[in-house]
Scaffold this motif. Structure first.
Motif, PDB file in Angstrom:
ATOM      1  N   LEU A 281      -7.441  75.577 119.329  1.00 32.21           N
ATOM      2  CA  LEU A 281      -6.350  75.213 120.366  1.00 32.21           C
ATOM      3  C   LEU A 281      -6.286  76.252 121.527  1.00 32.21           C
ATOM      4  O   LEU A 281      -5.796  77.519 120.862  1.00 32.21           O
ATOM      5  CB  LEU A 281      -4.840  75.172 119.693  1.00 32.21           C
ATOM      6  N   GLU A 282      -6.558  76.066 122.747  1.00 38.94           N
ATOM      7  CA  GLU A 282      -6.697  77.279 123.630  1.00 38.94           C
ATOM      8  C   GLU A 282      -5.690  77.043 124.609  1.00 38.94           C
ATOM      9  O   GLU A 282      -5.763  75.767 125.404  1.00 38.94           O
ATOM     10  CB  GLU A 282      -8.192  77.382 123.978  1.00 38.94           C
ATOM     11  N   LYS A 294      -6.053  73.274 126.707  1.00 40.86           N
ATOM     12  CA  LYS A 294      -7.127  72.719 127.185  1.00 40.86           C
ATOM     13  C   LYS A 294      -7.609  71.324 126.596  1.00 40.86           C
ATOM     14  O   LYS A 294      -8.047  70.417 127.300  1.00 40.86           O
ATOM     15  CB  LYS A 294      -8.552  73.549 126.960  1.00 40.86           C
ATOM     16  N   LYS A 295      -7.246  71.228 125.237  1.00 39.75           N
ATOM     17  CA  LYS A 295      -7.715  70.043 124.470  1.00 39.75           C
ATOM     18  C   LYS A 295      -6.505  69.865 123.354  1.00 39.75           C
ATOM     19  O   LYS A 295      -6.491  70.451 122.208  1.00 39.75           O
ATOM     20  CB  LYS A 295      -9.123  70.229 123.811  1.00 39.75           C
ATOM     21  N   PRO A 296      -5.587  68.996 123.656  1.00 39.51           N
ATOM     22  CA  PRO A 296      -4.442  68.718 122.609  1.00 39.51           C
ATOM     23  C   PRO A 296      -4.975  68.225 121.210  1.00 39.51           C
ATOM     24  O   PRO A 296      -6.066  67.590 121.350  1.00 39.51           O
ATOM     25  CB  PRO A 296      -3.588  67.581 123.196  1.00 39.51           C
ATOM     26  N   ILE A 297      -4.220  68.218 120.382  1.00 36.33           N
ATOM     27  CA  ILE A 297      -4.549  67.772 119.112  1.00 36.33           C
ATOM     28  C   ILE A 297      -3.877  66.307 118.865  1.00 36.33           C
ATOM     29  O   ILE A 297      -2.714  66.270 119.337  1.00 36.33           O
ATOM     30  CB  ILE A 297      -4.138  68.644 117.756  1.00 36.33           C
ATOM     31  N   PHE A 333       0.241  68.736 121.132  1.00 37.33           N
ATOM     32  CA  PHE A 333       0.114  67.530 119.691  1.00 37.33           C
ATOM     33  C   PHE A 333       0.991  66.233 120.226  1.00 37.33           C
ATOM     34  O   PHE A 333       1.884  66.379 120.763  1.00 37.33           O
ATOM     35  CB  PHE A 333       0.727  68.359 118.621  1.00 37.33           C
ATOM     36  N   ARG A 334       0.032  65.138 119.646  1.00 34.75           N
ATOM     37  CA  ARG A 334       0.818  63.947 119.826  1.00 34.75           C
ATOM     38  C   ARG A 334       0.240  63.000 118.993  1.00 34.75           C
ATOM     39  O   ARG A 334      -0.703  63.351 118.358  1.00 34.75           O
ATOM     40  CB  ARG A 334       0.692  63.418 121.335  1.00 34.75           C
ATOM     41  N   VAL A 335       0.777  61.750 118.634  1.00 31.35           N
ATOM     42  CA  VAL A 335       0.287  60.877 117.478  1.00 31.35           C
ATOM     43  C   VAL A 335       0.208  59.533 118.696  1.00 31.35           C
ATOM     44  O   VAL A 335       1.251  59.035 119.209  1.00 31.35           O
ATOM     45  CB  VAL A 335       1.435  60.535 116.633  1.00 31.35           C
ATOM     46  N   GLU A 336      -0.889  58.811 118.494  1.00 31.48           N
ATOM     47  CA  GLU A 336      -0.999  57.690 119.247  1.00 31.48           C
ATOM     48  C   GLU A 336      -1.555  56.474 118.374  1.00 31.48           C
ATOM     49  O   GLU A 336      -2.268  56.800 117.375  1.00 31.48           O
ATOM     50  CB  GLU A 336      -2.006  57.741 120.311  1.00 31.48           C
ATOM     51  N   LEU A 337      -1.317  55.121 118.735  1.00 34.78           N
ATOM     52  CA  LEU A 337      -1.961  53.946 117.918  1.00 34.78           C
ATOM     53  C   LEU A 337      -3.347  54.099 118.396  1.00 34.78           C
ATOM     54  O   LEU A 337      -3.868  54.196 119.564  1.00 34.78           O
ATOM     55  CB  LEU A 337      -1.343  53.025 118.399  1.00 34.78           C
ATOM     56  N   LEU A 338      -4.165  53.934 117.246  1.00 35.33           N
ATOM     57  CA  LEU A 338      -5.644  53.862 117.554  1.00 35.33           C
ATOM     58  C   LEU A 338      -6.260  52.775 118.507  1.00 35.33           C
ATOM     59  O   LEU A 338      -5.591  51.604 118.482  1.00 35.33           O
ATOM     60  CB  LEU A 338      -6.372  53.495 116.150  1.00 35.33           C
ATOM     61  N   TYR A 349     -11.791  60.825 116.246  1.00 31.77           N
ATOM     62  CA  TYR A 349     -10.554  60.421 116.274  1.00 31.77           C
ATOM     63  C   TYR A 349     -10.132  61.075 114.684  1.00 31.77           C
ATOM     64  O   TYR A 349     -10.409  60.697 113.612  1.00 31.77           O
ATOM     65  CB  TYR A 349     -10.553  58.809 115.892  1.00 31.77           C
ATOM     66  N   SER A 350      -9.037  61.888 114.841  1.00 25.71           N
ATOM     67  CA  SER A 350      -8.230  62.553 113.780  1.00 25.71           C
ATOM     68  C   SER A 350      -7.260  61.321 113.417  1.00 25.71           C
ATOM     69  O   SER A 350      -6.411  60.675 114.296  1.00 25.71           O
ATOM     70  CB  SER A 350      -7.373  63.743 113.969  1.00 25.71           C
TER      71      SER A 350
END
Length: 820
Positions: A281-282, A294-297, A333-338, A349-350
């Motif tokens: 996480l940068e 630069k790249k969210p989780i 950080f966020r949560v999304e529907l696949l 894909y985590s």
């Protein structure tokens, strides 16, 4: 349970043994070898032979050491068995390991490299010496099918894919299932499932396993009791780009770690080093206190989870954005529907996976990591679907099934969804690199990484569930994310040093699980700042819950026989608070200290707190507290007809034959929970030692004398005598077991024998009816016959076990994975 690809799973990883590929006389010309095959371009070009069920890989030219590519390899189950105890779940992932393809003559060997032993930063000769001192693991060898003008190598990887990479047979054996073997002619590559992406390729095989003597668990699930099939996915993942900065592990930070040995460490420094496990996480602006990244989780929710469960899980998992924001990472950080059509096992894909099982089981958080650095490449959460049904069952028993759907604070469905939000946050926390913190419940719900029981309140003498579960991330969660994803170094040390000075407690699994543990602040499914006071409060809640329990716990049309299952968690509502209060007795307040942080010393629990805990525990042995209300007994003996559900079968008290409820078996089961805590040999040994060092602290003799006086004093109410007698019999057997077990310390065995003598003295020479006199005479005779007492104490039949309270399965450490 964790049932970690990441967290200690390397020790439990399956051994991958592959049959050699068929020997070919000589490599074919490339054009001939791939003629008519479908080419898939990606990290590794693939040629798919759907007709023959083969997959060919085109590897890069060998380097000077003969290596034709290095990849992180992991095996996972795309489809599962569906058994909570065995743990072969859909979405289960084995640890990521670095796999090198090495050309050796006319063959290519696939071997796992050993990066645990190294000489970092040393001259090349020293690095080579460390590398060559420790063995790699060769997993497979196959003939070269062809080469091209550029030196690339074509191999048939099929026989690698059909190996038991997930350790299915070992998992079955460990669960007590016998005779299982892989069926070679029913284990085939699914060529049509091959996928190629820029940073990974995904290959699959369907593997069948059979046994001539299948156990009850598989027989309860598989259409054919002695045979089942799973789909095994193999992922070959591009090594991460350079630039990741490993973080030195600190035992106070609440993270998991990977261990390696660095033989280049100077004299005076530790060779054994541990690295914290985390995502890369940068910040886009490293100088800013708060910056975008630069790249969210991003974690993706399994589309197979139904509503409203799906939304609750996504909401709870999304709470972690609060912790990252507090740590200075904006929109990190966020949560999304696949997305539709996306593959949940794709390493990009985590995932938060929804796993259906035949019985309720643990959920767990996993991660695939770079074994060289601890960088997490993919998070993988597996959530057991039946767990929420058990929560509903408990809440219906507490407030009534008619409250379902009412939408109020006592709506069992709403309470269950609140628990799912906690569960989603908890398991994603593991996949972010965080371990359990079982001390958080003693400091105002400081962490979702604890196991939260429902907080059941009494309002105007009635059960109230309106505050059953907390909402949002806790203070400990924010602290641990700030440390784990922070800059490390002196800033990280300062953060943890400051917390050590009277801040938040942190105690994880090894110091929380089991009755012998002496850490007073760490327990599972407990609540409250004072474990003993909370036990007394829970006993008051339990009394109200038992007095209200009855037909209202059932839905219209539901069989009355279901009351037996719903009654168990209500009658044993206090079971985990018993364990928590017990840890105060002989407890030692130790921390994961680092020299200089002020927590080096480990004092005993104060005498007053220990004695208060003993009193609270003894109160749970009162015959009135162990007795099922008389009005309930006729309702708990309803007949049951129809096919038998395995989960119901294992979650009820023993009966007196058929469905007839056994009040005394239930009473003994509840009494056994307290006796197991107070008669734990390690606890009694600590009591004896603390009293030797400080006579003001309670000793083992004091505790056992109080126990005997409580249990062997008959109640004034004649109706309670049978329960008192059953508890006395159980106590004699348990004291006999304690005295006779070889591992019991001699001083503790002597205490147990003295307690038996005291019990015999209290039983002797007292009046009573014929049954009471016979009961006393039998126990006295048993105490005076140590050989017979030892025989009975060891008999499994003489000691009914409590039905499972926690999820069914391996107990939260599921094959090294961590869960709840």
């Amino acid at each position: 349970m964790f049932r970690n690809s990441l967290f200690a799973a390397a020790a439990a990883a399956a051994v991958l043994v592959c049959a050699p590929a068929p020997s070919l006389a000589a490599p074919q010309p490339m054009a001939q070898a791939v003629a008519g095959l479908q080419r898939l371009d990606g990290l590794i070009p693939l040629y798919v032979d759907a007709e023959k069920g083969r997959v060919l890989m085109l590897l890069p030219p060998p380097d000077a050491n003969g290596v034709s590519g290095r990849y992180i390899h992991m095996a996972s189950l795309r489809t599962g068995l569906g058994s909570a105890p065995i743990g072969l779940d859909r979405g289960r992932v084995e640890p990521g390991r670095i796999l090198a393809f090495r050309r050796m003559g006319g063959k290519v060997v696939a071997e796992y490299e050993n990066h645990r032993f190294r000489a970092e930063g040393a001259p090349p000769e020293e690095q080579a010496a460390a590398r060559e001192a420790f063995a790699p693991s060769a997993m497979w060898a196959g003939d070269i099918v062809s080469t091209d003008a550029a030196g690339r190598i074509l191999i048939d990887i099929s026989s690698f894919l059909t190996a038991d990479a997930n350790g299915v047979t070992k998992a079955l054996q460990a669960a007590g299932e016998k005779g299982w073997r892989q069926v070679a002619d029913l284990t085939l590559v699914d060529a049509a499932a091959a996928r190629a992406f820029p940073e990974n390729v995904e290959l699959e095989a369907r593997q069948t396993f059979a046994s001539d003597e299948p156990g009850d668990e598989v027989a309860n699930i598989a259409p054919e009791a002695g045979r089942f099939t799973v789909a095994v996915r193999h992922s070959f993942v591009k090594l991460p780009e350079p630039g990741y900065q490993p973080l030195a592990f600190d035992p106070r930070g609440g993270s998991f770690s990977q261990l390696h040995l660095d033989f280049a460490a100077p004299l005076g420094q530790q060779i054994v080093e541990q690295t914290a496990v985390r995502f890369r996480l940068e910040k886009t602006d490293p100088t800013a206190a708060v910056s975008t990244v630069k790249k969210p989780i991003v974690f993706y929710m399994d589309r197979g989870a139904p509503e409203p469960i799906r939304s609750a899980l996504m909401e709870g998992a999304g709470w972690w954005a609060q912790a990252f924001e507090a740590a200075g990472y904006k929109d990190a950080f966020r949560v999304e529907l696949l997305p539709e059509g996306a593959d949940p096992l794709d390493v990009r894909y985590s995932m938060i996976n929804w796993a259906d099982r035949a019985t309720r089981g643990w959920s767990y958080g996993q991660a695939v990591t770079d074994p060289r650095t601890g960088e997490i490449l993919k998070g993988s959460v597996v959530l057991g679907a039946l767990r929420v049904r058990q929560d509903m069952l408990i809440f219906e028993g507490l407030v009534g099934a008619d409250k379902v759907g009412t939408g109020g604070g006592n709506d069992p469905a709403q309470a269950a969804l609140a628990r799912l939000r906690q569960l989603g946050a908890h398991e994603v926390g593991h996949s972010l690199g965080l371990s359990h913190n079982f001390a958080a419940s003693t400091q105002g719900r400081a962490s979702v990484m604890d196991y939260p029981p429902p907080r059941i309140l009494l309002k105007d003498g009635r059960i109230d569930l309106s505050d059953a579960y907390a909402v949002g991330i806790g203070d400990w969660d924010k602290l641990s994310i700030a440390w784990l994803y922070g800059p490390g170094g002196e800033a990280g040390q300062a953060l943890l040093n400051q917390n050590a000075k009277g801040g938040l407690r942190y105690i994880s699994d090894a110091d929380a699980r089991g009755l012998a543990v002496g850490q007073p602040w760490a327990s599972l499914w407990d609540d409250g700042a004072d474990p003993a006071a909370e036990l007394s409060r829970m006993m008051a809640v339990r009394r109200v819950a038992l007095s209200n329990f009855g037909l209202a716990a059932l839905h219209p049309g539901e069989p009355v026989s279901m009351l037996r299952r719903k009654y168990v968690p209500i009658f044993l509502l206090h079971r985990y608070q018993i364990e928590a209060a017990g840890k105060l007795v002989g407890g030692v307040d130790y921390a994961y200290s680092v020299i200089g942080d002020g927590t080096e010393a480990s004092p005993p629990v104060p005498a007053a707190a220990q004695r208060q805990a003993v009193s609270a525990l003894l109160a749970t042995l009162e015959p009135a507290a162990l007795t099922t209300p008389a009005g309930l007994l006729p309702l708990l003996s309803a007949g049951q007809e129809g096919a038998w559900d395995r989960q119901t079968e294992i979650e009820v008290f023993p009966t007196l034959g058929g469905p007839v409820f056994d009040n005394l078996a239930a009473a003994e089961t509840a009494a056994g929970l307290t006796l197991d805590v107070l008669l734990n040999p390690k606890r009694l040994a600590r009591l004896a030692e603390q009293n030797r060092l400080d006579p003001s602290l309670p000793g083992g003799a004091e505790v056992l004398n109080a126990l005997v006086d409580q249990v062997f004093t008959d109640p004034a109410e004649a109706a309670l005598l049978p329960v008192a007698h059953r508890t006395q019999a159980r106590a004699v057997l348990d004291l006999g077991r304690l005295a006779g077990e070889p591992e019991t310390p001699p001083a503790v065995a002597a205490l147990a024998l003295a307690a038996l003598d005291r019990a015999a003295a209290k039983l002797a020479g007292r009046s009573g009816d014929a049954v009471t006199r016979a009961h006393r005479e039998r126990l006295i005779a048993l105490i005076e016959d140590p050989e017979e007492l030892r025989r009975l104490a060891k008999a499994k039949e003489a000691r009914p076990e409590a039905p499972p309270g926690m999820p069914i399965g391996a107990g939260g450490w599921i094959d090294g994975d961590w869960g709840s």
